[in-house]
Enzyme design. Structure first.
Site, mmCIF file in Angstrom:
data_model
loop_
_atom_site.group_PDB
_atom_site.id
_atom_site.type_symbol
_atom_site.label_atom_id
_atom_site.label_comp_id
_atom_site.label_asym_id
_atom_site.label_seq_id
_atom_site.Cartn_x
_atom_site.Cartn_y
_atom_site.Cartn_z
ATOM 1 N N SER A 296 0.823 -1.282 -0.030
ATOM 2 C CA SER A 296 -0.066 0.146 -0.266
ATOM 3 C C SER A 296 0.923 1.120 0.023
ATOM 4 O O SER A 296 2.214 1.084 0.455
ATOM 5 C CB SER A 296 -0.962 -0.060 1.296
ATOM 6 O OG SER A 296 -0.144 0.359 2.292
ATOM 7 N N ASP A 297 0.524 2.074 -0.451
ATOM 8 C CA ASP A 297 1.049 3.797 -0.097
ATOM 9 C C ASP A 297 0.772 4.018 1.320
ATOM 10 O O ASP A 297 -0.020 3.193 2.300
ATOM 11 C CB ASP A 297 0.406 4.587 -0.881
ATOM 12 C CG ASP A 297 1.370 5.867 -1.130
ATOM 13 O OD1 ASP A 297 2.435 6.120 -0.305
ATOM 14 O OD2 ASP A 297 1.481 6.266 -2.303
ATOM 15 N N TRP A 298 1.483 4.901 1.886
ATOM 16 C CA TRP A 298 1.693 5.375 3.341
ATOM 17 C C TRP A 298 0.234 5.254 4.046
ATOM 18 O O TRP A 298 -0.595 6.307 3.511
ATOM 19 C CB TRP A 298 2.649 6.401 3.599
ATOM 20 C CG TRP A 298 2.905 6.881 4.952
ATOM 21 C CD1 TRP A 298 1.872 7.756 5.651
ATOM 22 C CD2 TRP A 298 3.962 6.771 5.435
ATOM 23 N NE1 TRP A 298 2.590 7.956 6.657
ATOM 24 C CE2 TRP A 298 3.729 7.569 6.703
ATOM 25 C CE3 TRP A 298 5.388 6.477 5.058
ATOM 26 C CZ2 TRP A 298 4.899 7.331 7.533
ATOM 27 C CZ3 TRP A 298 6.516 6.529 6.134
ATOM 28 C CH2 TRP A 298 6.081 6.993 7.345
#
Length: 767
Positions: A296-298
């Site tokens: 995932s992104d942050w």
């Protein structure tokens, strides 16, 4: 295949849902197993031995520090979590000795002795900083992009790290979006080539080899199509645009062997990519066959609650896991809430085992089970980071990235012996030369434009005039005085490094601060003015550039910024960079891109006609995609196609001669565009399908040949790639708006293909 912008899985294969953990582990290892060992049995055994918490731990990526304070969060409590198997990966960590000790805790003091995966953002260099990715794309030279990534991989690997979150392959057609600086611009064919080059530079062809790191193609979905250029905003676009424009660089990344993918923050038509099962598990995994790691992104999993598709963190965790997201970056949602989700729904267990299998397979591909300490070399850290050899690559990339926008009356190159006024604070801004996302880059490593100019011995009068931001105009009178006393003025204007970056979208993409006031005052002196642009996005400067005698686009060029710009200004090197995204006439015309559909009323210069244009500005961008001038001139001639028609499985060879008719050695970027003039659906007025950067001595002629297949003119129709019989127009030139030669060929029959047209490489030879 059904549309994939919805969250639906109806009609897709259910095999991935029912596959055992063993099968997934085998698939992950088989994708690119280390030559010296087969780790499938090890992965199967580990998954069988793991507790539920240990499985979840492998999916947990934790920040070990901050971008400006790496390793700062690694304390005794963190080490205890490592011993418990509660962490699978760290990011924002670095240092050979530090990471060796952290890895030792994992492989010697945890129950299952599974190595950690260490990641960091190395977007355009680790310590040796190269041009920002948009500038690197301006080279139109995948070989130099690959060379830069090779250096970045070496420096990152010897510093103990395994993984970087690059390349960003999002196509960006709206310069208001701050993250346009991180990608290859507006075109999917150019974006595909630059994606491949960077992945191959980072990973080579063997992830278990020496000095390699895991690449990450991001941000899977339509992140670059955020509405209004507002970072993180929704993308609401047609299925055709998604497949033809956004997807090709991601498919090219799969073909290049990208070891990991990152999902986008935003949603497509209401479905966040982090929870888009049809897109991630369906298109990426099942349709494209990708079995690498997806992260995932942050904090993006937790943000599914903000999106409004989950009510609790446990629901968000379940949605992301089902979608095919293997690792949670920095959110702590899998670590804190996936157990709850699994206990409520045992049907999640196969998904969990699949994700764990892919994480372990990635560690196996990197050789970490064979030698968990093979990354990191403290001795080489001392000698190779920012070494002369690495800086030489940075210098070559910087020179190749510079675009000559205009050169009225041959103002450039600058003649020797002239008194030069250098005006603009960016001329001596070492920090901005590094751009955003500078990893371990150091301001002290940068040689600025002003410093490089002074080394030439030229008579220099430097006046900052005005800062890149702010409203202090008190320095303008001194700048004007210096301009009046000079023979020629270098007006250095643009953005500072933090103006174009993540979460830096702008509604106004003209010059920030009082730089416009500074520029107009200097231009009013009547002295010859060369504009030197430094920026991370295309900016709107029609009036200023219209008044200047010459202008170069230099982006943020990295540690060798100053010497590279001086080499171009003085004529040591003839510029040959090309714009990877057009420069708009003003903010209100964005987004404007070359590969647009013609409409029923194509734009016309005649305002008395009702056509698709603005009435208060000229048609098209100020400078188009692919634009870039030279100190030489070039003639294109003798276009030849080796056949009049091709079938579905054949190719046409498109050849031409290009001659340097100037007086200096120079590179020319030959560009191939195509158009399907009559199709089932309206097609763009032109689309890039090939390019090559050719070095030519004065008077030299070389023969360039492109080989184009029918699959490369396919379009998305009813869930498949359709090739339609009929005429295809061919255009070859020096930019998307400077077409020198035209021809056509026929596609003999209708048919279907399986790959995104713009992702496919057009082989090119130069003789």
């Amino acid at each position: 295949m059904p549309p994939i912008t919805t969250g639906s899985r109806d009609g897709l294969s259910r095999r991935a849902l029912l596959a055992s953990a063993t099968a997934l582990a085998l698939a992950g290892v088989a994708q690119a197993a280390p030559r010296r060992a087969d780790h499938a049995a090890l992965i199967k055994r580990l998954i069988g031995q793991m507790t539920l918490d240990e499985k979840i731990g492998q999916l947990n990526q934790v920040p070990g520090g901050r971008q400006k304070a790496l390793n700062s969060k690694i304390d005794a409590a963190q080490l205890d979590l490592v011993r418990k198997g509660a962490i699978g990966s760290y990011l924002h960590v670095a240092g050979a000795d530090f990471l060796r000790e952290l890895q030792r805790v994992a492989v010697e003091e945890s129950r299952l002795k599974i190595p950690l995966l260490f990641g960091i953002d190395v977007i355009h260099g680790f310590r040796t900083i190269f041009p920002v990715p948009l500038g690197l794309a301006a080279t139109f030279d995948p070989d130099i992009a690959r060379a830069c990534s090779r250096v970045a991989a070496i420096e990152t690997s010897i510093s103990g790290l395994h993984w970087t979150f690059t390349p960003m392959v999002d196509i960006a057609r709206d310069p208001r979006w701050g993250r346009i600086v991180e990608g290859a611009g507006e075109d999917p064919y150019l974006g595909s080539r630059m994606a491949e080059a960077q992945i191959l530079g980072l990973q080579t062809d063997d992830l278990s080899g020496k000095d390699v790191i895991l690449a990450c193609a991001k941000h899977f979905g339509a992140y670059g199509a955020a509405m209004g250029g507002r970072d993180y905003d929704s993308a609401d676009l047609s299925e055709r645009t998604l497949q033809e424009v956004c997807m090709p660089p991601f498919y090219a990344s799969v073909r290049a062997g990208a070891g990991s993918f990152m999902t986008a923050f935003n949603d497509i038509a209401g479905v966040p990519t982090t929870a888009n099962e049809a897109l991630v598990r369906g298109q990426l995994r099942e349709h494209w066959g990708y079995q690498g790691l997806v992260v995932s992104d942050w904090n993006a999993i937790l943000e599914l609650i903000n999106h409004g598709i989950a009510e609790t963190p446990a629901q968000a965790a379940a949605l992301a896991l089902k979608a095919g997201v293997d690792m949670d970056m920095a959110g702590g949602v899998y670590a804190g809430h996936l157990r709850e989700a699994v206990e409520a729904d045992k049907g999640l267990l196969p998904y969990l085992d699949q994700a764990v299998g892919r994480v372990l397979a990635t560690k196996a591909r990197l050789g970490l089970f064979d030698d968990p300490f093979r990354f990191g070399d403290a001795a080489r850290e001392k000698t190779e980071l920012n070494s002369p050899a690495h800086r030489a690559v940075a210098g070559e990339a910087a020179r190749k990235a510079i675009v000559l926008l205009k050169n009225d009356g041959g103002l450039l190159p600058l003649p020797a012996g002239k008194r030069v006024a250098v005006i603009g604070a960016l001329a001596d801004d070492a920090s901005s030369a590094l751009g955003s996302w500078r990893a371990r880059g150091q301001v002290a490593d940068v040689k600025t434009l002003l410093a490089a100019l002074r080394e030439t011995g030229a008579a220099i009068d430097y006046q900052p005039g005005a800062a890149p931001r702010g409203d202090d105009a008190s320095g303008i009178p001194a700048a004007v005085a210096a301009a009046r006393a000079a023979d020629v003025v270098l007006l250095v204007i643009g953005e500072d490094y933090d103006h174009s970056a993540e979460s830096r979208s702008r509604s106004d993409i003209t010059l920030p601060g009082v730089q416009s006031q500074l520029a107009q005052a200097v231009l009013a002196t009547g002295k010859p003015v060369v504009v030197v642009l430094m920026n991370g996005r295309p900016i709107a400067l029609a009036e200023i550039l219209g008044k200047a005698g010459a202008a170069i686009e230099t982006w943020f060029l990295g540690v060798e910024s100053g010497p590279a710009i001086v080499d171009v200004l003085t004529g040591k090197v003839s510029p040959a960079g090309r714009l990877p995204a057009g420069l708009p006439r003003n903010s209100g015309t964005s987004p404007t891109f070359y590969a647009h559909n013609p409409t029923g009323r194509p734009a016309d210069a005649d305002l008395l006609k009702d056509t698709a244009r603005y009435h208060d500005v000229e048609v098209g961008p100020l400078y188009p995609f692919g634009h870039g001038l030279s100190y030489a001139s070039f003639a294109y001639a003798d276009l030849a196609l080796d056949r009049a028609a091709i079938g579905l499985d054949s190719a046409v060879a498109i050849s031409l001669s290009v001659t340097n008719t100037g007086k200096v050695a120079a590179d020319e970027v030959v560009q191939l565009y195509v158009r399907d003039p009559v199709a089932l659906v309206a097609r763009p007025v032109k689309e890039l399908r090939g390019f090559v950067r050719v070095a030519l001595k004065p008077g030299e002629t070389r023969r360039v040949t492109f080989r184009l297949t029918a699959a490369q003119v396919a379009f998305w129709d009813a869930g498949r790639w359709r090739v339609q019989a009929g005429r295809i127009d061919v255009m070859i030139g020096a930019s998307s708006d400077d077409i020198r030669l035209r021809g056509s060929f026929m596609v003999a029959a209708d048919g279907w293909t399986t790959e995104p047209a713009a992702s496919l490489l057009t082989p090119v030879t130069v003789a």
